[in-house]
Design a protein around this motif. Structure first.
Motif, PDB file in Angstrom:
ATOM      1  N   HIS A   2      -6.776  11.735   1.846  1.00 31.00           N
ATOM      2  CA  HIS A   2      -7.127  10.323   1.875  1.00 31.00           C
ATOM      3  C   HIS A   2      -8.191  10.148   0.820  1.00 31.00           C
ATOM      4  O   HIS A   2      -8.813  11.108   0.401  1.00 31.00           O
ATOM      5  CB  HIS A   2      -7.710  10.018   3.255  1.00 31.00           C
ATOM      6  CG  HIS A   2      -7.360   8.657   3.758  1.00 31.00           C
ATOM      7  ND1 HIS A   2      -6.945   8.438   5.032  1.00 31.00           N
ATOM      8  CD2 HIS A   2      -7.370   7.447   3.158  1.00 31.00           C
ATOM      9  CE1 HIS A   2      -6.713   7.148   5.208  1.00 31.00           C
ATOM     10  NE2 HIS A   2      -6.969   6.530   4.079  1.00 31.00           N
TER      11      HIS A   2
ATOM     12  N   ARG B 282       1.918   2.310   2.754  1.00 31.51           N
ATOM     13  CA  ARG B 282       1.248   2.896   3.921  1.00 31.51           C
ATOM     14  C   ARG B 282       2.264   3.292   4.963  1.00 31.51           C
ATOM     15  O   ARG B 282       3.156   2.515   5.287  1.00 31.51           O
ATOM     16  CB  ARG B 282       0.288   1.867   4.513  1.00 31.51           C
ATOM     17  CG  ARG B 282      -0.574   2.371   5.669  1.00 31.51           C
ATOM     18  CD  ARG B 282      -1.584   1.297   6.005  1.00 31.51           C
ATOM     19  NE  ARG B 282      -2.482   1.595   7.082  1.00 31.51           N
ATOM     20  CZ  ARG B 282      -3.797   1.763   6.935  1.00 31.51           C
ATOM     21  NH1 ARG B 282      -4.324   1.722   5.722  1.00 31.51           N
ATOM     22  NH2 ARG B 282      -4.565   1.970   7.969  1.00 31.51           N
TER      23      ARG B 282
ATOM     24  N   SER C 167     -10.374   4.126  -2.257  1.00 31.49           N
ATOM     25  CA  SER C 167     -10.644   2.741  -1.902  1.00 31.49           C
ATOM     26  C   SER C 167     -11.227   2.013  -3.108  1.00 31.49           C
ATOM     27  O   SER C 167     -11.735   2.632  -4.041  1.00 31.49           O
ATOM     28  CB  SER C 167     -11.633   2.672  -0.738  1.00 31.49           C
ATOM     29  OG  SER C 167     -11.083   3.242   0.424  1.00 31.49           O
TER      30      SER C 167
ATOM     31  N   ASN D 276      -6.163  -0.482  -1.462  1.00 28.24           N
ATOM     32  CA  ASN D 276      -5.778   0.612  -2.362  1.00 28.24           C
ATOM     33  C   ASN D 276      -4.413   1.126  -1.916  1.00 28.24           C
ATOM     34  O   ASN D 276      -4.004   0.877  -0.778  1.00 28.24           O
ATOM     35  CB  ASN D 276      -6.803   1.753  -2.255  1.00 28.24           C
ATOM     36  CG  ASN D 276      -7.010   2.199  -0.816  1.00 28.24           C
ATOM     37  OD1 ASN D 276      -7.794   1.588  -0.083  1.00 28.24           O
ATOM     38  ND2 ASN D 276      -6.285   3.216  -0.391  1.00 28.24           N
TER      39      ASN D 276
ATOM     40  N   LYS E 175       0.810  -1.226   0.000  1.00 30.13           N
ATOM     41  CA  LYS E 175       0.000   0.000   0.000  1.00 30.13           C
ATOM     42  C   LYS E 175       0.841   1.273   0.000  1.00 30.13           C
ATOM     43  O   LYS E 175       0.321   2.350  -0.265  1.00 30.13           O
ATOM     44  CB  LYS E 175      -0.907   0.036   1.247  1.00 30.13           C
ATOM     45  CG  LYS E 175      -2.101  -0.895   1.177  1.00 30.13           C
ATOM     46  CD  LYS E 175      -2.965  -0.754   2.421  1.00 30.13           C
ATOM     47  CE  LYS E 175      -3.551   0.623   2.641  1.00 30.13           C
ATOM     48  NZ  LYS E 175      -4.867   0.885   2.057  1.00 30.13           N
TER      49      LYS E 175
ATOM     50  N   SER F 170      -8.174  -1.159   3.635  1.00 30.41           N
ATOM     51  CA  SER F 170      -8.779  -1.082   2.311  1.00 30.41           C
ATOM     52  C   SER F 170      -7.717  -1.395   1.251  1.00 30.41           C
ATOM     53  O   SER F 170      -6.548  -1.041   1.403  1.00 30.41           O
ATOM     54  CB  SER F 170      -9.372   0.313   2.094  1.00 30.41           C
ATOM     55  OG  SER F 170      -8.414   1.308   2.376  1.00 30.41           O
TER      56      SER F 170
HETATM   57 MG    MG Z   1      -8.095   2.943   3.688  1.00 29.58          MG
END
Ligand code: MG
Ligand code: TXA
Length: 332
Positions: free
Chosen positions: A234, A59, A152, A146, A57, A144
């Motif tokens: 986001h 992330r 998403s 993505n 991700k 999620s």
């Molecule tokens: Mg998310």
């Protein structure tokens, strides 16, 4: 590249579920549908497997992931406490799109909770998610599906396009029904605090447990929102996005300047051919179910700007309003 497998909902084919569970068991990543959006799953108690989610991700390590469970009993494997308020909410809303933030069980790897003392837990309602969780027999960490900060995914195609290179298997259960991410409620804070609005509203929660705080206060549309643990930017299309009270005037102005514009609106009249207008449902549930698919589609069209008409300032629209403000926040 991920293998994409079409799966039935009622009931999901056992051999496909078993194959997906086997991928998870050996530390792999499986994307699967939930009733909200697609999730990117790994064994929650396996730090190395969860590390692959963060990598796929892009992330940041400070953003914790939600742990999905097969039943309320499995919560004991990941949470250090199950307060009466949690029991009351789970009886009313689980399985369903409500995530509860609880004290972390020491067994949960710190990567899951971003080093924090709490863990977010959810029991999804989707038949494929439930079958997979049951077959695996242990909790699954699944944000999620993505790239971090992007839109998403509400279909398997969205997942494959944006994350396909990093995933072992994608279970394609068709478009998701709710369309926006679960409500996140922090039960460690007293009174409880709504961290992310969702399909299950504040009033519905308050009917069960009394007054709660809202961590995400309504703000004017041009201002970013800030909520604990939540990124301001986001759910964003790659295309520059503006969320406006008077979208029509802005769209006309952009079209006159020669810009190619996408427009999510409730009513449109005669339009310049450069404007790709999408008439959105006036019912909030139907709007949420379509929102990400329309944004993914517009984002593929190489437009210069996406303009989104502000949604009504009423509780059923609050979660959508929250996502749209974030979509329109920040640098592109
Ligand atoms: Mg998310
Ligand atoms: O509907 C959903 O919740 C979807 C499906 C796949 O279940 N999942 C999802 O996960 O949206 P994710 O990771 O994209 O969003 C989880 C949100 C993040 O904003 C994160 O900061 C917050 O929940 N969160 C996770 N763990 C938390 C914790 N321990 N305390 C506070 N917030 C937490």
């Amino acid at each position: 590249m991920a293998k994409v497998v079409r799966i039935n909902l009622e009931p999901p084919e056992a051999e496909l579920i078993d194959a997906a569970a086997a991928v998870l068991r050996r530390g792999g990543l499986v994307a699967f549908p939930t009733e909200t959006v697609y999730g990117l799953g790994a064994r929650a108690l396996d730090a190395e497997a969860v590390g692959k989610i963060f990598k796929a991700k892009g992330r940041p390590a400070h953003n914790p992931v939600i742990v999905h469970v097969a039943d309320a009993e499995q919560v004991a494997q990941v949470a250090g406490a199950w307060p009466p308020l949690a029991q009351a909410l789970a009886s009313r809303f689980w399985p369903g799109p409500l995530t509860l933030v609880l004290p972390r069980h020491e067994r949960v790897p710190l990567i899951v909770t971003a080093g924090g003392p709490t863990v977010a837990v959810r029991l999804p309602a989707h038949p494929v998610a439930r079958a997979l969780l049951r077959a695996l027999g242990e909790p699954v960490a699944a944000p999620s599906a993505n790239r971090s900060t992007e839109l998403s995914a509400t279909t398997a195609e969205h997942v494959a396009r944006n994350l396909g290179a990093h995933i072992d298997l994608i279970l394609d259960g068709g478009p998701t029904a709710v369309g926006i991410e679960s409500t996140v409620l922090d039960l460690v804070s007293d009174p409880p605090r709504l961290l992310r609005p969702g399909h299950i509203t504040r009033s519905q929660i308050e009917e069960v447990i009394g007054p709660i705080l809202h961590g995400v206060e309504p703000a004017p549309p041009d201002q970013p929102l800030r909520g604990p643990g939540l990124l301001p930017r986001h759910y964003s299309p790659k295309t520059r996005t503006e969320y406006l009270n008077d979208g029509a005037t802005r769209v006309r102005e952009l079209a006159e300047q020669g810009s190619r514009v996408g427009w999510l609106t409730f009513h449109h009249s005669a339009l310049d051919p450069q404007v790709v207008a999408v008439e959105m449902p006036t019912d909030p549930q139907a709007y949420a179910a379509r929102l990400y698919a329309e944004l993914h589609r517009l984002d593929q069209m190489r437009l210069e700007v996406i303009v989104i008409d502000q949604v009504p300032a009423q509780e059923p629209w609050l979660a959508i309003d929250d996502r749209l403000r974030r979509a329109a926040t920040g640098e592109h």
